[in-house]
Structure formats: structure tokens, C-alpha cells
Design a protein around this motif. Sequence first.
Motif, PDB file in Angstrom:
ATOM      1  N   LEU A  65      -2.816  14.509   3.831  1.00  0.00           N
ATOM      2  CA  LEU A  65      -4.138  13.969   4.150  1.00  0.00           C
ATOM      3  C   LEU A  65      -5.221  14.525   3.242  1.00  0.00           C
ATOM      4  O   LEU A  65      -6.169  13.839   2.909  1.00  0.00           O
ATOM      5  CB  LEU A  65      -4.483  14.257   5.604  1.00  0.00           C
ATOM      6  CG  LEU A  65      -3.703  13.481   6.643  1.00  0.00           C
ATOM      7  CD1 LEU A  65      -4.152  13.880   8.044  1.00  0.00           C
ATOM      8  CD2 LEU A  65      -3.863  11.987   6.451  1.00  0.00           C
ATOM      9  N   GLU A  66      -5.077  15.800   2.813  1.00  0.00           N
ATOM     10  CA  GLU A  66      -6.096  16.383   1.952  1.00  0.00           C
ATOM     11  C   GLU A  66      -6.214  15.606   0.642  1.00  0.00           C
ATOM     12  O   GLU A  66      -7.266  15.534   0.039  1.00  0.00           O
ATOM     13  CB  GLU A  66      -5.774  17.842   1.589  1.00  0.00           C
ATOM     14  CG  GLU A  66      -5.402  18.742   2.739  1.00  0.00           C
ATOM     15  CD  GLU A  66      -3.930  18.609   3.130  1.00  0.00           C
ATOM     16  OE1 GLU A  66      -3.035  18.842   2.311  1.00  0.00           O
ATOM     17  OE2 GLU A  66      -3.701  18.252   4.292  1.00  0.00           O
ATOM     18  N   ALA A  67      -5.116  15.019   0.192  1.00  0.00           N
ATOM     19  CA  ALA A  67      -5.120  14.295  -1.079  1.00  0.00           C
ATOM     20  C   ALA A  67      -5.824  12.953  -0.963  1.00  0.00           C
ATOM     21  O   ALA A  67      -6.266  12.398  -1.952  1.00  0.00           O
ATOM     22  CB  ALA A  67      -3.687  14.086  -1.567  1.00  0.00           C
ATOM     23  N   HIS A  68      -5.909  12.409   0.243  1.00  0.00           N
ATOM     24  CA  HIS A  68      -6.479  11.076   0.434  1.00  0.00           C
ATOM     25  C   HIS A  68      -7.459  11.066   1.605  1.00  0.00           C
ATOM     26  O   HIS A  68      -7.309  10.304   2.547  1.00  0.00           O
ATOM     27  CB  HIS A  68      -5.371  10.048   0.684  1.00  0.00           C
ATOM     28  CG  HIS A  68      -4.432   9.906  -0.457  1.00  0.00           C
ATOM     29  ND1 HIS A  68      -4.815   9.405  -1.670  1.00  0.00           N
ATOM     30  CD2 HIS A  68      -3.123  10.210  -0.563  1.00  0.00           C
ATOM     31  CE1 HIS A  68      -3.770   9.393  -2.492  1.00  0.00           C
ATOM     32  NE2 HIS A  68      -2.749   9.881  -1.843  1.00  0.00           N
ATOM     33  N   SER A  71       8.559 -13.871  -1.140  1.00  0.00           N
ATOM     34  CA  SER A  71       7.700 -13.146  -0.206  1.00  0.00           C
ATOM     35  C   SER A  71       8.116 -11.684  -0.144  1.00  0.00           C
ATOM     36  O   SER A  71       9.308 -11.373  -0.079  1.00  0.00           O
ATOM     37  CB  SER A  71       7.794 -13.750   1.193  1.00  0.00           C
ATOM     38  OG  SER A  71       7.261 -15.055   1.198  1.00  0.00           O
ATOM     39  N   LEU A  72       7.131 -10.790  -0.174  1.00  0.00           N
ATOM     40  CA  LEU A  72       7.330  -9.356  -0.016  1.00  0.00           C
ATOM     41  C   LEU A  72       6.314  -8.837   0.982  1.00  0.00           C
ATOM     42  O   LEU A  72       5.254  -9.431   1.171  1.00  0.00           O
ATOM     43  CB  LEU A  72       7.130  -8.621  -1.350  1.00  0.00           C
ATOM     44  CG  LEU A  72       8.048  -8.970  -2.508  1.00  0.00           C
ATOM     45  CD1 LEU A  72       7.606  -8.223  -3.774  1.00  0.00           C
ATOM     46  CD2 LEU A  72       9.492  -8.632  -2.179  1.00  0.00           C
ATOM     47  N   VAL A  73       6.638  -7.703   1.603  1.00  0.00           N
ATOM     48  CA  VAL A  73       5.679  -7.004   2.448  1.00  0.00           C
ATOM     49  C   VAL A  73       5.112  -5.861   1.609  1.00  0.00           C
ATOM     50  O   VAL A  73       5.864  -5.133   0.956  1.00  0.00           O
ATOM     51  CB  VAL A  73       6.347  -6.468   3.731  1.00  0.00           C
ATOM     52  CG1 VAL A  73       5.375  -5.595   4.518  1.00  0.00           C
ATOM     53  CG2 VAL A  73       6.850  -7.628   4.578  1.00  0.00           C
ATOM     54  N   PHE A  74       3.806  -5.723   1.614  1.00  0.00           N
ATOM     55  CA  PHE A  74       3.119  -4.716   0.816  1.00  0.00           C
ATOM     56  C   PHE A  74       2.345  -3.761   1.711  1.00  0.00           C
ATOM     57  O   PHE A  74       1.728  -4.184   2.686  1.00  0.00           O
ATOM     58  CB  PHE A  74       2.106  -5.383  -0.126  1.00  0.00           C
ATOM     59  CG  PHE A  74       2.722  -6.260  -1.171  1.00  0.00           C
ATOM     60  CD1 PHE A  74       3.138  -5.729  -2.380  1.00  0.00           C
ATOM     61  CD2 PHE A  74       2.872  -7.615  -0.942  1.00  0.00           C
ATOM     62  CE1 PHE A  74       3.693  -6.537  -3.351  1.00  0.00           C
ATOM     63  CE2 PHE A  74       3.427  -8.437  -1.912  1.00  0.00           C
ATOM     64  CZ  PHE A  74       3.844  -7.895  -3.119  1.00  0.00           C
ATOM     65  N   ASP A  75       2.370  -2.473   1.357  1.00  0.00           N
ATOM     66  CA  ASP A  75       1.450  -1.479   1.895  1.00  0.00           C
ATOM     67  C   ASP A  75       0.494  -1.152   0.763  1.00  0.00           C
ATOM     68  O   ASP A  75       0.925  -0.678  -0.299  1.00  0.00           O
ATOM     69  CB  ASP A  75       2.172  -0.201   2.321  1.00  0.00           C
ATOM     70  CG  ASP A  75       3.022  -0.378   3.559  1.00  0.00           C
ATOM     71  OD1 ASP A  75       2.915  -1.429   4.218  1.00  0.00           O
ATOM     72  OD2 ASP A  75       3.796   0.543   3.879  1.00  0.00           O
ATOM     73  N   VAL A  76      -0.780  -1.429   0.953  1.00  0.00           N
ATOM     74  CA  VAL A  76      -1.780  -1.147  -0.073  1.00  0.00           C
ATOM     75  C   VAL A  76      -2.825  -0.197   0.501  1.00  0.00           C
ATOM     76  O   VAL A  76      -3.065  -0.178   1.706  1.00  0.00           O
ATOM     77  CB  VAL A  76      -2.460  -2.432  -0.605  1.00  0.00           C
ATOM     78  CG1 VAL A  76      -1.432  -3.376  -1.205  1.00  0.00           C
ATOM     79  CG2 VAL A  76      -3.266  -3.135   0.462  1.00  0.00           C
ATOM     80  N   TYR A  77      -3.403   0.619  -0.365  1.00  0.00           N
ATOM     81  CA  TYR A  77      -4.463   1.518   0.073  1.00  0.00           C
ATOM     82  C   TYR A  77      -5.587   1.526  -0.944  1.00  0.00           C
ATOM     83  O   TYR A  77      -5.386   1.213  -2.119  1.00  0.00           O
ATOM     84  CB  TYR A  77      -3.937   2.940   0.293  1.00  0.00           C
ATOM     85  CG  TYR A  77      -3.610   3.675  -0.992  1.00  0.00           C
ATOM     86  CD1 TYR A  77      -4.567   4.488  -1.602  1.00  0.00           C
ATOM     87  CD2 TYR A  77      -2.365   3.556  -1.583  1.00  0.00           C
ATOM     88  CE1 TYR A  77      -4.274   5.160  -2.782  1.00  0.00           C
ATOM     89  CE2 TYR A  77      -2.074   4.217  -2.753  1.00  0.00           C
ATOM     90  CZ  TYR A  77      -3.024   5.019  -3.343  1.00  0.00           C
ATOM     91  OH  TYR A  77      -2.746   5.674  -4.512  1.00  0.00           O
ATOM     92  N   LYS A  78      -6.759   1.861  -0.472  1.00  0.00           N
ATOM     93  CA  LYS A  78      -7.922   1.959  -1.347  1.00  0.00           C
ATOM     94  C   LYS A  78      -8.125   3.414  -1.714  1.00  0.00           C
ATOM     95  O   LYS A  78      -8.396   4.254  -0.860  1.00  0.00           O
ATOM     96  CB  LYS A  78      -9.170   1.404  -0.674  1.00  0.00           C
ATOM     97  CG  LYS A  78     -10.337   1.336  -1.630  1.00  0.00           C
ATOM     98  CD  LYS A  78     -11.495   0.591  -1.039  1.00  0.00           C
ATOM     99  CE  LYS A  78     -12.584   0.428  -2.082  1.00  0.00           C
ATOM    100  NZ  LYS A  78     -13.728  -0.304  -1.551  1.00  0.00           N
ATOM    101  N   GLY A  79      -7.957   3.698  -2.991  1.00  0.00           N
ATOM    102  CA  GLY A  79      -8.153   5.046  -3.495  1.00  0.00           C
ATOM    103  C   GLY A  79      -9.501   5.174  -4.173  1.00  0.00           C
ATOM    104  O   GLY A  79     -10.330   4.266  -4.137  1.00  0.00           O
ATOM    105  N   GLU A  80      -9.687   6.290  -4.811  1.00  0.00           N
ATOM    106  CA  GLU A  80     -10.948   6.581  -5.486  1.00  0.00           C
ATOM    107  C   GLU A  80     -11.266   5.567  -6.585  1.00  0.00           C
ATOM    108  O   GLU A  80     -12.417   5.251  -6.837  1.00  0.00           O
ATOM    109  CB  GLU A  80     -10.875   7.986  -6.074  1.00  0.00           C
ATOM    110  CG  GLU A  80     -12.149   8.453  -6.723  1.00  0.00           C
ATOM    111  CD  GLU A  80     -12.051   9.871  -7.242  1.00  0.00           C
ATOM    112  OE1 GLU A  80     -12.857  10.230  -8.110  1.00  0.00           O
ATOM    113  OE2 GLU A  80     -11.157  10.620  -6.787  1.00  0.00           O
ATOM    114  N   HIS A  81     -10.225   5.037  -7.229  1.00  0.00           N
ATOM    115  CA  HIS A  81     -10.422   4.125  -8.358  1.00  0.00           C
ATOM    116  C   HIS A  81      -9.962   2.704  -8.061  1.00  0.00           C
ATOM    117  O   HIS A  81      -9.531   1.988  -8.954  1.00  0.00           O
ATOM    118  CB  HIS A  81      -9.711   4.664  -9.597  1.00  0.00           C
ATOM    119  CG  HIS A  81     -10.191   6.021  -9.997  1.00  0.00           C
ATOM    120  ND1 HIS A  81     -11.427   6.247 -10.544  1.00  0.00           N
ATOM    121  CD2 HIS A  81      -9.609   7.232  -9.880  1.00  0.00           C
ATOM    122  CE1 HIS A  81     -11.586   7.533 -10.770  1.00  0.00           C
ATOM    123  NE2 HIS A  81     -10.501   8.158 -10.372  1.00  0.00           N
TER     124      HIS A  81
END
Length: 85
Positions: free
Chosen positions: A46-49, A66-76
Motif C-alpha cells: 500500500l505504501e507504494a500506491h 474479450s479479456l478481463v482487465f484490472d487497471v489502476y490509476k498511477g502517478e503517471h
Amino acid sequence: MLTTVEHPVTLWLSNDIPVRMVYGGQRWRMTDTPTRLRHSIWSAPLEAHHGLYGWRFQGTNDQGTSLVFDVYKGEHGWHVHKSYE
């Protein structure tokens, strides 16, 4: 197939919900209802994100794959964390 490499992605949102993206040189449209993801699913400490959140959704490309995606919003910007067949 499962990938766990973090790749940049261009993600378009409508009312803060993903509707389409470009990833791996392909256009993907959301073909299910995206689910918001919180800290608990990420493998990074968690400290990293701090403040990390993302989405899980099924995307379908122009060829019908079709694929399932996990996406996240990072600093960039947005990144694909995992994708599943």
C-alpha cells in the motif's frame, strides 16, 4: 492466459466509469459493467500506491476477442495491472 506486468493504457471515462481504452496497440470497448477496485486487491504494498484505485472490466477488441482487465490509476496515468482470458 494471465499477465501481471504493468503497461500504460489510454482509458476513456464517461461519468467516471471506463467506456473504452487503447492497450497493446488495440482498441477495446467495455462489454460488461466495470467494477471499482480498492486497495485490497493490489499485490503491491500500500505504501507504494497511496490512494490507489482502479477498475475491473471485460473489454472486447475489434476482432471480437474479450479479456478481463484490472487497471489502476498511477502517478503517471492509467496502467493495466493484470489481464485474463
